[in-house]
Design an enzyme around this catalytic site. Structure first.
Site, PDB file in Angstrom:
ATOM      1  N   THR A  27      31.175 130.602  -3.720  1.00 26.86           N
ATOM      2  CA  THR A  27      30.696 131.693  -4.559  1.00 26.86           C
ATOM      3  C   THR A  27      30.232 131.115  -5.891  1.00 26.86           C
ATOM      4  O   THR A  27      30.436 129.941  -6.186  1.00 26.86           O
ATOM      5  CB  THR A  27      31.784 132.745  -4.819  1.00 26.86           C
ATOM      6  OG1 THR A  27      32.752 132.212  -5.745  1.00 26.86           O
ATOM      7  CG2 THR A  27      32.477 133.156  -3.535  1.00 26.86           C
ATOM      8  N   ALA A  56      35.602 129.134  -6.187  1.00 28.91           N
ATOM      9  CA  ALA A  56      35.503 130.151  -7.236  1.00 28.91           C
ATOM     10  C   ALA A  56      35.174 129.440  -8.546  1.00 28.91           C
ATOM     11  O   ALA A  56      35.889 128.526  -8.951  1.00 28.91           O
ATOM     12  CB  ALA A  56      36.816 130.920  -7.361  1.00 28.91           C
ATOM     13  N   VAL A  82      38.472 125.241  -7.245  1.00 34.16           N
ATOM     14  CA  VAL A  82      37.870 125.598  -8.530  1.00 34.16           C
ATOM     15  C   VAL A  82      36.499 124.936  -8.652  1.00 34.16           C
ATOM     16  O   VAL A  82      36.373 123.722  -8.477  1.00 34.16           O
ATOM     17  CB  VAL A  82      38.776 125.177  -9.699  1.00 34.16           C
ATOM     18  CG1 VAL A  82      38.107 125.501 -11.035  1.00 34.16           C
ATOM     19  CG2 VAL A  82      40.126 125.870  -9.595  1.00 34.16           C
ATOM     20  N   LYS A  83      35.498 125.722  -8.958  1.00 31.99           N
ATOM     21  CA  LYS A  83      34.126 125.230  -9.041  1.00 31.99           C
ATOM     22  C   LYS A  83      33.744 125.049 -10.509  1.00 31.99           C
ATOM     23  O   LYS A  83      33.868 125.979 -11.321  1.00 31.99           O
ATOM     24  CB  LYS A  83      33.197 126.236  -8.364  1.00 31.99           C
ATOM     25  CG  LYS A  83      31.837 125.708  -7.958  1.00 31.99           C
ATOM     26  CD  LYS A  83      31.133 126.769  -7.114  1.00 31.99           C
ATOM     27  CE  LYS A  83      29.741 126.346  -6.709  1.00 31.99           C
ATOM     28  NZ  LYS A  83      29.046 127.430  -5.987  1.00 31.99           N
ATOM     29  N   ILE A  84      33.271 123.852 -10.847  1.00 36.67           N
ATOM     30  CA  ILE A  84      32.970 123.505 -12.238  1.00 36.67           C
ATOM     31  C   ILE A  84      31.600 122.834 -12.314  1.00 36.67           C
ATOM     32  O   ILE A  84      31.292 121.955 -11.495  1.00 36.67           O
ATOM     33  CB  ILE A  84      34.055 122.578 -12.806  1.00 36.67           C
ATOM     34  CG1 ILE A  84      35.366 123.366 -12.975  1.00 36.67           C
ATOM     35  CG2 ILE A  84      33.638 121.954 -14.130  1.00 36.67           C
ATOM     36  CD1 ILE A  84      36.502 122.571 -13.548  1.00 36.67           C
TER      37      ILE A  84
END
Length: 219
Positions: A27, A56, A82-84
């Site tokens: 996402t 996310a 965790v998307k960074i």
């Protein structure tokens, strides 16, 4: 190669899951905003549908805030990654979070050297954007191939996720390039089924079957 759906739409995810071939979901803030629900609620709902990695993304752009937000996202569900974004502050956050055992998907990658930065910081996944590179006249799949080669050469465990997939050939090329994951909209996943000879062959088989049994019934 794993197949992820690139969406936050629950109906699309349900449709993909029913096929039995969806391994995870990616996402981003744009997708979440379209669904009109708070990030935590939507991510939790997605995790209820898919037993796999669910990316996310943080919305902060400063490392301390990214770290705090990343910790909160990781607490939503064990499957959350965790998307960074691949920016200077982002790499600081990747290093901190990965050191805590939190899995991180580093996004908005466009060069192999950027991918090296992410791997050195401990990224679990790197996401090169193939389609967006091709939009500006670059060869996006060459970037995927080079990242896979670099990681294999130097022993980095970071998984390569081919993102911004626009059609079946992107999926094929990503698989041939050695990508561990391809993420795609539902419409692209559905396109993988399509071939006129499949449709023609099925129509012929059914027609022959019906004709044989109709003739037997008449006789």
């Amino acid at each position: 190669m794993k197949f992820f759906l690139d969406t936050a739409n629950l109906q699309d995810i349900r449709t993909g899951v029913e096929m039995g071939i969806v391994d995870g979901v990616t996402t981003n803030p744009t997708y979440i905003a379209r669904e009109g629900r708070p990030m935590e609620e939507q991510i939790r709902a997605i995790c209820d549908l898919v037993d796999g990695d669910i990316s996310a993304e943080v919305v902060a752009t400063i490392a301390p805030e990214m770290i705090s937000e990343g910790r909160a996202l990781a607490r939503i569900h064990p499957n959350v990654v965790v998307k960074i974004p691949l920016i200077r502050e982002g790499i600081k956050a990747v290093k901190a979070l990965s050191s805590e055992g939190i899995r991180v998907n580093v996004t908005l990658c466009f060069t192999p050297t950027q991918a090296l930065l992410a791997a050195k910081a401990g990224a679990y996944i790197i996401s090169p954007f193939v389609g967006r590179l091709e939009d500006i006249g670059s060869n996006g799949m060459d970037v995927v191939r080079d990242i896979v080669k670099l990681y294999n050469l130097h022993g980095y465990p970071t998984k390569v996720l081919a993102a911004s997939m626009r059609g079946p050939m992107h999926i094929f090329d990503a698989a041939m390039a050695g990508a561990h994951i391809a993420t795609m909209p539902l419409k692209v996943l559905d396109m993988l089924f399509n071939h006129p000879l499949t449709d023609k062959g099925l129509a012929m088989f059914l027609a022959d079957y019906q004709k044989a049994f109709q003739e037997a019934t008449v006789g």
